[in-house]
Design a protein around this motif. Structure first.
Motif, PDB file in Angstrom:
ATOM      1  N   GLN A  68      -9.786  10.258   5.515  1.00 29.44           N
ATOM      2  CA  GLN A  68      -7.878  10.200   4.974  1.00 29.44           C
ATOM      3  C   GLN A  68      -8.408   8.659   4.897  1.00 29.44           C
ATOM      4  O   GLN A  68      -8.189   8.479   6.017  1.00 29.44           O
ATOM      5  CB  GLN A  68      -6.888  11.212   5.750  1.00 29.44           C
ATOM      6  CG  GLN A  68      -7.378  12.339   5.561  1.00 29.44           C
ATOM      7  CD  GLN A  68      -6.434  13.311   6.402  1.00 29.44           C
ATOM      8  OE1 GLN A  68      -5.342  12.870   6.345  1.00 29.44           O
ATOM      9  NE2 GLN A  68      -6.302  15.048   6.469  1.00 29.44           N
ATOM     10  N   GLN A  69      -7.527   8.087   4.606  1.00 35.61           N
ATOM     11  CA  GLN A  69      -7.548   6.714   4.173  1.00 35.61           C
ATOM     12  C   GLN A  69      -5.581   7.132   3.916  1.00 35.61           C
ATOM     13  O   GLN A  69      -5.025   7.669   3.090  1.00 35.61           O
ATOM     14  CB  GLN A  69      -7.718   5.916   3.472  1.00 35.61           C
ATOM     15  CG  GLN A  69      -8.832   5.563   3.715  1.00 35.61           C
ATOM     16  CD  GLN A  69      -9.861   4.805   3.138  1.00 35.61           C
ATOM     17  OE1 GLN A  69      -9.495   4.156   2.208  1.00 35.61           O
ATOM     18  NE2 GLN A  69     -10.908   3.953   3.689  1.00 35.61           N
ATOM     19  N   LYS A  70      -5.235   5.538   3.752  1.00 40.47           N
ATOM     20  CA  LYS A  70      -3.547   5.124   2.948  1.00 40.47           C
ATOM     21  C   LYS A  70      -4.670   4.170   1.594  1.00 40.47           C
ATOM     22  O   LYS A  70      -5.046   3.147   2.520  1.00 40.47           O
ATOM     23  CB  LYS A  70      -2.848   4.669   3.986  1.00 40.47           C
ATOM     24  CG  LYS A  70      -2.318   5.795   5.147  1.00 40.47           C
ATOM     25  CD  LYS A  70      -0.807   5.323   5.494  1.00 40.47           C
ATOM     26  CE  LYS A  70      -0.096   5.750   6.159  1.00 40.47           C
ATOM     27  NZ  LYS A  70      -0.533   7.289   6.187  1.00 40.47           N
ATOM     28  N   ASP A  71      -3.729   4.665   1.083  1.00 41.07           N
ATOM     29  CA  ASP A  71      -3.709   4.032  -0.036  1.00 41.07           C
ATOM     30  C   ASP A  71      -3.123   2.205   0.529  1.00 41.07           C
ATOM     31  O   ASP A  71      -1.875   2.109   0.524  1.00 41.07           O
ATOM     32  CB  ASP A  71      -3.047   4.431  -0.932  1.00 41.07           C
ATOM     33  CG  ASP A  71      -3.260   4.400  -2.325  1.00 41.07           C
ATOM     34  OD1 ASP A  71      -2.106   2.551  -2.733  1.00 41.07           O
ATOM     35  OD2 ASP A  71      -3.679   4.345  -3.046  1.00 41.07           O
ATOM     36  N   SER A  72      -3.769   1.501   0.345  1.00 41.16           N
ATOM     37  CA  SER A  72      -2.828   0.000   0.629  1.00 41.16           C
ATOM     38  C   SER A  72      -2.026  -0.489  -0.641  1.00 41.16           C
ATOM     39  O   SER A  72      -1.044  -0.952   0.081  1.00 41.16           O
ATOM     40  CB  SER A  72      -4.097  -0.849   0.532  1.00 41.16           C
ATOM     41  OG  SER A  72      -4.563  -0.985  -0.531  1.00 41.16           O
ATOM     42  N   THR A  74       0.199   1.597  -1.781  1.00 40.00           N
ATOM     43  CA  THR A  74       1.698   3.242  -2.509  1.00 40.00           C
ATOM     44  C   THR A  74       2.406   4.341  -0.879  1.00 40.00           C
ATOM     45  O   THR A  74       2.720   4.338  -0.483  1.00 40.00           O
ATOM     46  CB  THR A  74       0.979   4.259  -3.349  1.00 40.00           C
ATOM     47  OG1 THR A  74       0.513   5.110  -2.590  1.00 40.00           O
ATOM     48  CG2 THR A  74       0.935   3.851  -4.584  1.00 40.00           C
ATOM     49  N   GLY A  75       1.092   3.488   0.201  1.00 43.33           N
ATOM     50  CA  GLY A  75       1.027   3.908   1.992  1.00 43.33           C
ATOM     51  C   GLY A  75       0.419   5.523   1.468  1.00 43.33           C
ATOM     52  O   GLY A  75       0.913   6.517   2.773  1.00 43.33           O
ATOM     53  N   GLU A  76       0.403   5.902   0.224  1.00 44.25           N
ATOM     54  CA  GLU A  76      -0.453   7.297   0.524  1.00 44.25           C
ATOM     55  C   GLU A  76      -1.212   7.956   0.872  1.00 44.25           C
ATOM     56  O   GLU A  76      -2.220   6.655   0.603  1.00 44.25           O
ATOM     57  CB  GLU A  76      -0.122   7.653  -1.018  1.00 44.25           C
ATOM     58  CG  GLU A  76      -1.063   9.355  -1.599  1.00 44.25           C
ATOM     59  CD  GLU A  76      -1.193   9.671  -2.909  1.00 44.25           C
ATOM     60  OE1 GLU A  76      -1.646  10.967  -3.053  1.00 44.25           O
ATOM     61  OE2 GLU A  76      -1.450   8.280  -3.803  1.00 44.25           O
ATOM     62  N   ASP A  77      -1.596   8.955   2.227  1.00 44.71           N
ATOM     63  CA  ASP A  77      -2.637   9.400   2.399  1.00 44.71           C
ATOM     64  C   ASP A  77      -3.349  10.321   0.840  1.00 44.71           C
ATOM     65  O   ASP A  77      -3.064  10.444   0.088  1.00 44.71           O
ATOM     66  CB  ASP A  77      -2.290  10.941   3.389  1.00 44.71           C
ATOM     67  CG  ASP A  77      -1.688  10.322   4.755  1.00 44.71           C
ATOM     68  OD1 ASP A  77      -1.515   9.201   4.699  1.00 44.71           O
ATOM     69  OD2 ASP A  77      -1.025  10.836   4.775  1.00 44.71           O
TER      70      ASP A  77
END
Length: 145
Positions: A68-72, A74-77
């Protein structure tokens, strides 16, 4: 063929090939040594990433590394596929597709609403990704100076 989560011993069996996988996947853009490739894989695993392997009997014939990552923006996982590899002599048998489908199922079960990956220009795997429903959402370009 059997696909399972890799044991520590099986991860050790993948390590000798991870540099080859990353170099091939980047179409030679990166010349990655085994130590550097192993560190990249370990960093993903340390951040709760997972690796599933495909085996023919006791022989590891492919793997998918995901997490998993965070969208840079939106902050969405989001789910992320870091590496997909099938040994040369086992290609063309649907193994990569099965590995990808298993990884995407796992990511969905973890609550991910989307999954991303990076595919380099000229990588023949792009056709597989498109068949699995992936589409271009950005282009990264480079130029040597």
């Amino acid at each position: 063929m059997n696909i399972t989560h890799a044991t520590l011993q099986e991860i050790k069996g993948v390590l000798p090939h991870i540099g080859e996988s990353l170099q091939e996947g980047s179409r030679g853009f990166y010349q990655i040594g085994r130590d550097q490739a192993s560190k990249m894989m370990q960093d993903v695993l340390d951040e709760d990433g997972q690796i599933q392997i495909a085996k023919d009997g006791e022989t590891i014939i492919g793997w998918v590394l995901y997490g998993q990552q965070k969208d840079s923006f939106t902050g969405e996982d989001i789910g992320f596929i870091y590496d997909l590899f099938v040994m040369q002599e086992y290609r063309g048998r649907g193994i990569a597709k099965s590995l990808m489908e298993n990884a995407m199922t796992e990511l969905k079960l973890q609550g991910m609403n989307s999954v991303r990956l990076v595919v380099y220009a000229g990588n023949y795997a792009k056709e597989l990704y498109e068949k699995l429903g992936f589409s271009d959402n950005r282009t990264v370009m480079s130029k040597k100076l």
